[in-house]
Design a protein around this motif. Structure first.
Motif, PDB file in Angstrom:
ATOM      1  N   CYS A 220       5.020   3.277   5.447  1.00  0.00           N
ATOM      2  CA  CYS A 220       4.091   2.890   4.374  1.00  0.00           C
ATOM      3  C   CYS A 220       2.697   3.477   4.619  1.00  0.00           C
ATOM      4  CB  CYS A 220       4.015   1.365   4.272  1.00  0.00           C
ATOM      5  SG  CYS A 220       5.510   0.586   3.612  1.00  0.00           S
ATOM      6  N   ILE A 221       2.248   3.404   5.860  1.00  0.00           N
ATOM      7  CA  ILE A 221       0.926   3.949   6.190  1.00  0.00           C
ATOM      8  C   ILE A 221       0.923   5.462   6.027  1.00  0.00           C
ATOM      9  CG2 ILE A 221      -0.743   4.250   8.062  1.00  0.00           C
ATOM     10  CD1 ILE A 221       0.153   1.515   9.126  1.00  0.00           C
ATOM     11  N   ARG A 222       1.953   6.102   6.489  1.00  0.00           N
ATOM     12  CA  ARG A 222       2.016   7.575   6.454  1.00  0.00           C
ATOM     13  C   ARG A 222       1.974   8.110   5.032  1.00  0.00           C
ATOM     14  NH1 ARG A 222       3.503  11.840   9.647  1.00  0.00           N
ATOM     15  NH2 ARG A 222       4.695  13.526   8.671  1.00  0.00           N
ATOM     16  N   HIS A 223       2.629   7.383   4.098  1.00  0.00           N
ATOM     17  CA  HIS A 223       2.728   7.889   2.724  1.00  0.00           C
ATOM     18  C   HIS A 223       1.841   7.115   1.749  1.00  0.00           C
ATOM     19  CE1 HIS A 223       5.964  10.516   3.938  1.00  0.00           C
ATOM     20  NE2 HIS A 223       6.643   9.506   4.436  1.00  0.00           N
ATOM     21  N   ASN A 224       0.853   6.383   2.284  1.00  0.00           N
ATOM     22  CA  ASN A 224      -0.137   5.687   1.447  1.00  0.00           C
ATOM     23  C   ASN A 224       0.513   4.713   0.454  1.00  0.00           C
ATOM     24  OD1 ASN A 224      -2.386   7.043   2.596  1.00  0.00           O
ATOM     25  ND2 ASN A 224      -1.986   8.831   1.302  1.00  0.00           N
ATOM     26  N   VAL A 226       1.054   0.871  -0.435  1.00  0.00           N
ATOM     27  CA  VAL A 226       0.428  -0.423  -0.139  1.00  0.00           C
ATOM     28  C   VAL A 226       1.365  -1.543  -0.602  1.00  0.00           C
ATOM     29  CG1 VAL A 226      -1.578  -1.893  -0.493  1.00  0.00           C
ATOM     30  CG2 VAL A 226      -1.839   0.612  -0.487  1.00  0.00           C
ATOM     31  N   LYS A 258       6.310   8.982  -2.151  1.00  0.00           N
ATOM     32  CA  LYS A 258       5.472   9.700  -1.188  1.00  0.00           C
ATOM     33  C   LYS A 258       4.878  10.990  -1.742  1.00  0.00           C
ATOM     34  CE  LYS A 258       9.401  12.069   1.022  1.00  0.00           C
ATOM     35  NZ  LYS A 258      10.158  12.227   2.277  1.00  0.00           N
ATOM     36  N   GLY A 262      -2.580   9.909  -3.645  1.00  0.00           N
ATOM     37  CA  GLY A 262      -3.333   8.661  -3.625  1.00  0.00           C
ATOM     38  C   GLY A 262      -2.480   7.481  -3.184  1.00  0.00           C
ATOM     39  N   GLY A 263      -3.100   6.293  -3.230  1.00  0.00           N
ATOM     40  CA  GLY A 263      -2.403   5.077  -2.843  1.00  0.00           C
ATOM     41  C   GLY A 263      -1.433   4.606  -3.919  1.00  0.00           C
ATOM     42  N   LYS A 264      -0.295   4.117  -3.485  1.00  0.00           N
ATOM     43  CA  LYS A 264       0.720   3.591  -4.400  1.00  0.00           C
ATOM     44  C   LYS A 264       1.046   2.149  -4.027  1.00  0.00           C
ATOM     45  CE  LYS A 264       2.166   7.090  -2.867  1.00  0.00           C
ATOM     46  NZ  LYS A 264       1.694   8.247  -2.061  1.00  0.00           N
TER      47      LYS A 264
END
Length: 359
Positions: A220-224, A226, A258, A262-264
């Motif tokens: 989750c952190i690696r591919h932004n 949330v 991924k 941006g954040g997803k």
């Protein structure tokens, strides 16, 4: 074979022959007694004629019945001793009496049921063999990537701290892919003995979701991505198997999110109903599913446009999730909008786990 069928025919009717012979003997005995009581009332020749005529008609009846049913008995003996397969159609055609026709229909029904079971077994075996071959091919990709990463790192020695971190993350990601592939292989094999690997109890579903998210924290952190958990719910299920389902749905959500910049958000929304049922909605902001692919995403080996584009889909993850939910008495459905995101919904019916006995 004719002699064998005749013996079987006569042995089957031995009781009836004995009864007829007893009746003939009683008749002859009564006539002899009457002739002794009233001499000359019945001639001896008449008594002999009666006995001979009765025996003749008995033998004639047996002969006619045997001629009518000879083909049936021959076919039965041939099917039992001279053929590897039971020729139900031939037995049906040679059946004469109502009893034989009922037996033939029963054989036909049982044969049809066995053929259906055999077809299901063959289909499962074909699916298993195909999955094994596809899984072996799928496992070559992370191995090739790991080998390539190691070769590149060897050429660029010594590595900077940033390069070392990137290499470590890449190796972890490929190792995770291999681990997920191994787990899917194992769980798919266990489906055939699903009932032998169950531990049913009431569990806090929000805790299970939290544990699944912790296991995927690095991805989750690696591919932004949330993750968010909304609400709480309790349900009756098997914690291990429902964790397998959530792992698959979460992995898919990350995999198809991924590539977006941006954040997803990845939202787990839990609902508890008054009747004891509960729902879990898993909504991602990934690439979505094409409308023409939606009806088939739970079919085995179906990858769809997204799976073919990603190049790392086996087409078995959602099939496994659907099978597990069905066997646990849960409902798994999907709604998606291409380019916007996908929502998977699991409905946990009250006491739905007891539907397992009907599988």
């Amino acid at each position: 074979m004719s002699m064998r069928s005749a013996v079987v025919f006569l042995r089957d009717r031995l009781l009836y022959v004995l009864i007829v012979l007893i009746i003939i003997s009683i008749g002859v005995g009564l006539m002899l007694l009457e002739n002794m009581r009233y001499p000359g009332l019945v001639e001896t020749g008449t008594i002999s004629y009666f006995a001979a005529a009765a025996a003749f008609f008995l033998l004639l009846g047996l002969a006619v019945a045997y001629i009518r049913q000879q083909a049936y008995y021959k076919q039965l003996i041939y099917a039992l001793e001279g053929s590897d397969e039971l020729q139900v159609e031939a037995i049906m055609q040679t059946a004469v009496t109502k009893e034989q026709q009922l037996v033939a229909r029963l054989l036909e029904k049982q044969m049809s049921a066995q053929l259906n079971k055999l077809g299901v077994h063959r289909r499962q075996q074909e699916l298993h063999n195909h999955f094994v071959l596809q899984w072996v091919h799928h496992m070559k990709t992370p191995l090739s990537v790991i080998d390539l990463l190691l070769q590149e790192s060897a050429k660029q020695m010594p590595l900077t701290e940033e390069e070392q971190s990137e290499l470590t993350q890449s190796l972890h990601e490929e190792a995770d892919r291999m681990a997920r592939g191994l787990e899917m292989m194992l769980h798919t094999a266990r489906l055939e003995r699903f009932e032998m690997d169950l531990q049913l109890r009431r569990i806090p579903l929000h805790h299970v979701v939290r544990d699944v998210l912790i296991a995927h924290k690095r991805l989750c952190i690696r591919h932004n991505v949330v993750p968010l958990i909304q609400g709480e719910a309790w349900t009756e299920t098997d914690e291990k198997w429902i964790t397998i389902v959530l792992n698959q749905l979460l992995s898919n959500a990350i995999k198809y999110s991924k590539d977006k910049a941006g954040g997803k958000k990845l939202v787990f929304c839990l609902e508890q109903a008054a009747d004891g049922s509960s729902k879990l909605h898993i909504t991602d902001e990934g690439s979505g599913i094409a409308p023409h692919d939606l009806p088939r995403i739970f079919d085995p080996f179906f990858t769809g446009e997204n799976g073919r584009a990603a190049g790392e889909s086996t087409g078995m993850g959602l099939y496994l999730a659907k099978q597990v939910c069905s066997r646990l008495g849960h409902e798994l459905s999907v709604a998606s909008q291409l380019g916007v995101g996908t929502t998977f919904t699991i409905v946990f019916h009250p006491h739905g786990i007891h539907l397992l006995g009907e599988q």
